[in-house]
Design a protein around this motif. Sequence first.
Motif, mmCIF file in Angstrom:
data_model
loop_
_atom_site.group_PDB
_atom_site.id
_atom_site.type_symbol
_atom_site.label_atom_id
_atom_site.label_comp_id
_atom_site.label_asym_id
_atom_site.label_seq_id
_atom_site.Cartn_x
_atom_site.Cartn_y
_atom_site.Cartn_z
ATOM 1 N N LYS A 1 0.821 -1.206 0.000
ATOM 2 C CA LYS A 1 0.000 0.000 0.000
ATOM 3 C C LYS A 1 0.861 1.265 0.000
ATOM 4 O O LYS A 1 2.082 1.204 0.046
ATOM 5 C CB LYS A 1 -0.935 -0.014 1.215
ATOM 6 C CG LYS A 1 -2.033 -1.075 1.132
ATOM 7 C CD LYS A 1 -3.009 -0.951 2.299
ATOM 8 C CE LYS A 1 -4.085 -2.038 2.225
ATOM 9 N NZ LYS A 1 -5.040 -1.929 3.364
ATOM 10 N N CYS B 1 1.955 1.957 4.114
ATOM 11 C CA CYS B 1 2.223 0.882 5.076
ATOM 12 C C CYS B 1 2.623 -0.374 4.319
ATOM 13 O O CYS B 1 2.600 -0.390 3.091
ATOM 14 C CB CYS B 1 1.008 0.622 5.979
ATOM 15 S SG CYS B 1 -0.468 0.092 5.091
ATOM 16 N N CYS C 1 1.188 -3.295 4.216
ATOM 17 C CA CYS C 1 0.110 -4.224 3.852
ATOM 18 C C CYS C 1 0.102 -4.458 2.351
ATOM 19 O O CYS C 1 0.440 -3.569 1.580
ATOM 20 C CB CYS C 1 -1.249 -3.629 4.220
ATOM 21 S SG CYS C 1 -1.503 -3.505 5.973
ATOM 22 N N THR D 1 -4.719 -5.472 6.423
ATOM 23 C CA THR D 1 -4.873 -4.268 7.242
ATOM 24 C C THR D 1 -3.818 -4.283 8.343
ATOM 25 O O THR D 1 -3.273 -5.337 8.687
ATOM 26 C CB THR D 1 -6.265 -4.206 7.900
ATOM 27 O OG1 THR D 1 -6.480 -5.440 8.594
ATOM 28 C CG2 THR D 1 -7.358 -4.010 6.880
ATOM 29 N N CYS D 2 -3.530 -3.102 8.877
ATOM 30 C CA CYS D 2 -2.550 -2.980 9.961
ATOM 31 C C CYS D 2 -2.916 -1.755 10.796
ATOM 32 O O CYS D 2 -3.837 -1.016 10.421
ATOM 33 C CB CYS D 2 -1.136 -2.856 9.390
ATOM 34 S SG CYS D 2 -0.811 -1.247 8.644
ATOM 35 N N CYS E 1 -3.228 1.523 8.482
ATOM 36 C CA CYS E 1 -4.367 1.747 7.567
ATOM 37 C C CYS E 1 -5.711 1.588 8.268
ATOM 38 O O CYS E 1 -6.748 1.919 7.705
ATOM 39 C CB CYS E 1 -4.249 0.942 6.278
ATOM 40 S SG CYS E 1 -4.000 -0.822 6.460
HETATM 41 ZN ZN LIG Z 1 -1.707 -1.255 6.458
#
Ligand SMILES: [Zn+2]
Length: 476
Positions: free
Chosen positions: A22, A25, A27, A41-42, A45
């Motif tokens: 992304k 980040c 991900c 996701t993290c 985000c």
């Molecule tokens: Zn993320």
Amino acid sequence: MENQYEIVMGLETHVRIKSETKMFCACRNAVELADEPNLHTCPYCMAFPGALPVLNERVIDLAVRAGQAMRCTVNETSVFDRKSYFYPDNPSGFQITQLYHPIVQHGVVRALVGDEVKSFKIERMHIEADAGKLIHSGTKTLCDYNRAGSPLMEIVTEPDFRSKEDVIGYLEELQKLMRWCGASDADMEKGQLRCDVNISIRKKGETKLNNRVELKNINSFSAIGRAIDNEYKRQIKIVETGGVVSQETRGWDDEKGMSSSQRSKEDAMDYRYFPEPDLPPLVITKEFIEERSIGDLPIDRRLKYVNEYKLQADDARILSASRELSDFYEELVKQSGDAKKSCSYITTILFTLFDVHGEAISFNNLKFGVEELARVITLVNKDEISSTNAKVVVEELFLNGGKADAIVDAKKLRQVSDTEALKAIAEKVLADNPGQVAEYKSGKENLFGFFVGQCMKASAGQGNPKMFTEILKGIL
Ligand SMILES: [Zn+2]
């Protein structure tokens, strides 16, 4: 009535950048749909407090390439801005975008519309993070954040479009450019390319721009044509009945074949833009930009194939559609010196082989080098193998690789061009078919092909058909 009005359009296109991860980040970037929601996701985000953005260099790399493909100026300094809005598809309550200082501006995309090359000016292109996806199901709304924080390019044109053919021609070329430079697959069905059309009308001859309507939710090339036709007629009807077209955003419903108002100018949101405090201005070097410059574009190749190589328009379009195919073709022409045969060996023989053997067309993983195909064309042009046998050689190369000359020898495909040997065969064929010879001499000239065929058969396909023709003409 309609022909008194001209349509004026500008486009805003979102293209999903094909980076591995992304924008800010680590991900995975949801270029394709993920197996299940919220997999990629993290804390960043999902906007957990304290998580900060780290810019992905690959996003900049690909955006600069896209800028070069659109013949734009790439700015050495650009700035990220924060656009505030509150909606459940966006956990942070703001989107990081570039409003005042975009990374790319002032370019042009040339496209073929009918037979005419038209230029459409690019005002700007900026990069921004995408929002998540909301799925409305019954009375509930589900949130999927796989897409949240994925990198997008927003490409804004000048109001240069005067017909739906202009719009579709531009979008098809834009799609090719994105694939050509590797920035995106720009597949509309997968949501990798989305287009909003700004439409206004005016009496022909007027120069002033009237209130415009932004049409959204257009999901395919064919829907674009229908949406434009519909909006053009709608606006003419309003003006002709004494009304004023109101400036608004409308959503296109392709199933119903109509649009409906989503938002008017009065209730436009205040996004409270300001420079993104968590990211410094983006500074890239001249060298970084120059290293990503792009030579020939698909349109350049396409025009060359028609004008210089004298190919059919359709062949030129096909051979210039993807970079790997076009590069393969260019190299084949260079090595064989025969642009037309190079075209037909790809578009008829190779494409058929891909099809027959159930493989997707790809020129990166062929079992043979381009020089072997060039050699086959050279052998045909030197009359060393027949064009029928050339297909046998190409099929063998396609299936098992190897060298063209070795295959020709192993399969005994080299043509016999020894005049005496061929003459002996021709004489025997005529002696064996006295009836046909008599008919031929009494005027049935279409029997000539029969004699050539019999000679080819008698030589087990290895005789040179051109020489047989000459020899038979001499005897008969
Ligand atoms: Zn993320």
